[in-house]
Design a protein around this motif. Sequence first.
Motif, mmCIF file in Angstrom:
data_model
loop_
_atom_site.group_PDB
_atom_site.id
_atom_site.type_symbol
_atom_site.label_atom_id
_atom_site.label_comp_id
_atom_site.label_asym_id
_atom_site.label_seq_id
_atom_site.Cartn_x
_atom_site.Cartn_y
_atom_site.Cartn_z
ATOM 1 N N ALA A 140 0.832 -1.209 0.000
ATOM 2 C CA ALA A 140 0.000 0.000 0.000
ATOM 3 C C ALA A 140 0.862 1.252 0.000
ATOM 4 N N ARG A 141 1.953 1.198 0.738
ATOM 5 C CA ARG A 141 2.865 2.348 0.777
ATOM 6 C C ARG A 141 3.437 2.639 -0.613
ATOM 7 N N LYS A 142 3.791 1.594 -1.360
ATOM 8 C CA LYS A 142 4.304 1.785 -2.715
ATOM 9 C C LYS A 142 3.247 2.437 -3.610
ATOM 10 N N VAL A 143 2.000 2.022 -3.453
ATOM 11 C CA VAL A 143 0.906 2.617 -4.225
ATOM 12 C C VAL A 143 0.794 4.106 -3.913
ATOM 13 N N LEU A 144 0.854 4.451 -2.647
ATOM 14 C CA LEU A 144 0.701 5.845 -2.232
ATOM 15 C C LEU A 144 1.888 6.699 -2.670
ATOM 16 N N GLN A 145 3.077 6.144 -2.582
ATOM 17 C CA GLN A 145 4.256 6.902 -3.014
ATOM 18 C C GLN A 145 4.237 7.152 -4.513
ATOM 19 N N TYR A 151 4.015 11.804 0.128
ATOM 20 C CA TYR A 151 3.388 10.962 1.151
ATOM 21 C C TYR A 151 4.435 10.366 2.089
ATOM 22 N N GLU A 152 4.162 10.460 3.387
ATOM 23 C CA GLU A 152 5.076 9.913 4.399
ATOM 24 C C GLU A 152 4.295 9.630 5.662
ATOM 25 N N CYS A 153 4.580 8.498 6.268
ATOM 26 C CA CYS A 153 3.940 8.114 7.531
ATOM 27 C C CYS A 153 5.033 7.784 8.535
ATOM 28 N N LEU A 154 5.042 8.505 9.648
ATOM 29 C CA LEU A 154 6.064 8.323 10.680
ATOM 30 C C LEU A 154 5.396 8.019 12.020
ATOM 31 N N ALA A 155 5.510 6.782 12.461
ATOM 32 C CA ALA A 155 5.041 6.410 13.793
ATOM 33 C C ALA A 155 6.252 6.264 14.702
ATOM 34 N N TYR A 156 6.070 6.521 15.972
ATOM 35 C CA TYR A 156 7.170 6.440 16.934
ATOM 36 C C TYR A 156 6.596 6.250 18.329
ATOM 37 N N LEU A 233 -9.434 4.785 10.543
ATOM 38 C CA LEU A 233 -8.123 4.708 11.195
ATOM 39 C C LEU A 233 -8.264 4.136 12.597
ATOM 40 N N ALA A 234 -9.292 4.567 13.311
ATOM 41 C CA ALA A 234 -9.514 4.068 14.670
ATOM 42 C C ALA A 234 -9.774 2.568 14.657
ATOM 43 N N LYS A 235 -10.623 2.118 13.734
ATOM 44 C CA LYS A 235 -10.899 0.679 13.645
ATOM 45 C C LYS A 235 -9.630 -0.092 13.318
ATOM 46 N N ALA A 236 -8.844 0.433 12.388
ATOM 47 C CA ALA A 236 -7.609 -0.245 11.999
ATOM 48 C C ALA A 236 -6.652 -0.365 13.179
ATOM 49 N N MET A 237 -6.498 0.726 13.924
ATOM 50 C CA MET A 237 -5.572 0.698 15.058
ATOM 51 C C MET A 237 -6.084 -0.191 16.184
ATOM 52 N N MET A 238 -7.381 -0.110 16.457
ATOM 53 C CA MET A 238 -7.934 -0.898 17.551
ATOM 54 C C MET A 238 -8.035 -2.376 17.198
ATOM 55 N N SER A 239 -7.835 -2.720 15.925
ATOM 56 C CA SER A 239 -7.798 -4.134 15.543
ATOM 57 C C SER A 239 -6.428 -4.745 15.794
ATOM 58 N N LEU A 240 -5.426 -3.924 16.079
ATOM 59 C CA LEU A 240 -4.098 -4.445 16.399
ATOM 60 C C LEU A 240 -4.096 -5.066 17.789
ATOM 61 N N PRO A 241 -3.304 -6.114 18.000
ATOM 62 C CA PRO A 241 -3.233 -6.719 19.338
ATOM 63 C C PRO A 241 -2.743 -5.725 20.380
ATOM 64 N N HIS A 344 -1.070 2.958 6.019
ATOM 65 C CA HIS A 344 -0.920 2.792 4.571
ATOM 66 C C HIS A 344 -2.153 2.114 3.965
ATOM 67 N N LEU A 345 -2.646 1.086 4.639
ATOM 68 C CA LEU A 345 -3.786 0.336 4.121
ATOM 69 C C LEU A 345 -5.039 1.195 4.054
ATOM 70 N N ILE A 346 -5.293 1.964 5.112
ATOM 71 C CA ILE A 346 -6.502 2.794 5.147
ATOM 72 C C ILE A 346 -6.409 3.939 4.144
ATOM 73 N N ILE A 347 -5.270 4.612 4.091
ATOM 74 C CA ILE A 347 -5.125 5.746 3.165
ATOM 75 C C ILE A 347 -5.181 5.260 1.717
#
Length: 359
Positions: A140-145, A151-156, A233-241, A344-347
């Motif tokens: 998905a990131r390759k598609v967006l780029q 486009y850039e996504c930075l989590a930390y 985005l909330a659903k995607a994040m809250m689906s993570l363990p 990346h998947l949601i965007i």
Amino acid sequence: MSSSLGTLFRISTWGESHGPGVGVVIDGCPPRIPLSVEDIQLELDRRRPGQSKIVTPRKEDDKAEILSGVLDGVTLGTPIGIFVRNTDQRPSAYTEMAQAYRPSHADYTYDAKYGIRAVSGGGRSSARETIGRVAAGAIARKVLQQSLNGYECLAYVKSIQHLEAKVPENLTSELIESNIVRTCDPEAAERMIELIENVRSQGNSVGGVVECVVRGVPPGLGEPVFDKLEADLAKAMMSLPATKGFEIGSGFAGTLMTGLEHNDEFYMDGSQVRTRSNRSGGIQGGISNGEEIVFRVAFKPTATVLREQKTVTNTGEETTLSARGRHDACVLPRAVPMVEAMVHLIIADHWLRQRAQNG
């Protein structure tokens, strides 16, 4: 099992933690996107176990195999299959868990729902399921780029328990990856490492918060009612363990402000509409406004602790259980690439939906 996500860019993950392997099928990826197995492997290496002294020592190379949908280094537009083999399973570490439910795990609830479960490693409830998400996120990131300028996504890691990182103005991926915690503050990283090692030595675990900044998302992505961009985005994040909270922009702190204090005033930057502040977190009315999307995800302490705890068996008898196996004392460092993958998947999905609707 609700193992699929997305409307136009759609993924389905499969596999159990201690089965032969895990993987994902990506349907709806546009054709002619440059893609190599190295693009996927780069992200899987950031997620894999055994990568540093503060994560689970399970030894998995997590080598991706592209089974379909790619030819001569470009996508075909057909379903892309990704497979990652499990090579370091240890079912013997989970013998007691066949009868005794691990506190705060999905053991009891899976039994309540299905009447059967994969005991070793937690099966589908294991964070090993996220391999498929991270692999799909790399695509998905390759598609967006290819599609979005800048486009850039930075989590930390923003915080671990009571330790909080200072976020610099010049936030970069190089800074985040410069330490094994994946935080943006090298000084805080040292204290966080010490805390994680201390907690692990006690057979305990600790949680924290991952913050994410998404740049280069154009205005107009998202739907106004049920498929709001922040809702997806909330659903995607809250689906993570291990996730227990999500907030975007000002989040809960915004409740302490008045409307005048909270509103993001508009101004013209040349021909572009901008906001002077960003308390909305880049999304208004469920639709991106072109500003940076900023949100935070809370991760609880890892449920597996190597200490005796009270529990019950699947026959209703009270007992005690001391967990065994190889586990993260803190999931935050490995959660960072998972959060980015879900973004990346949601965007990508909303970008394709917007393109399909408006051309």
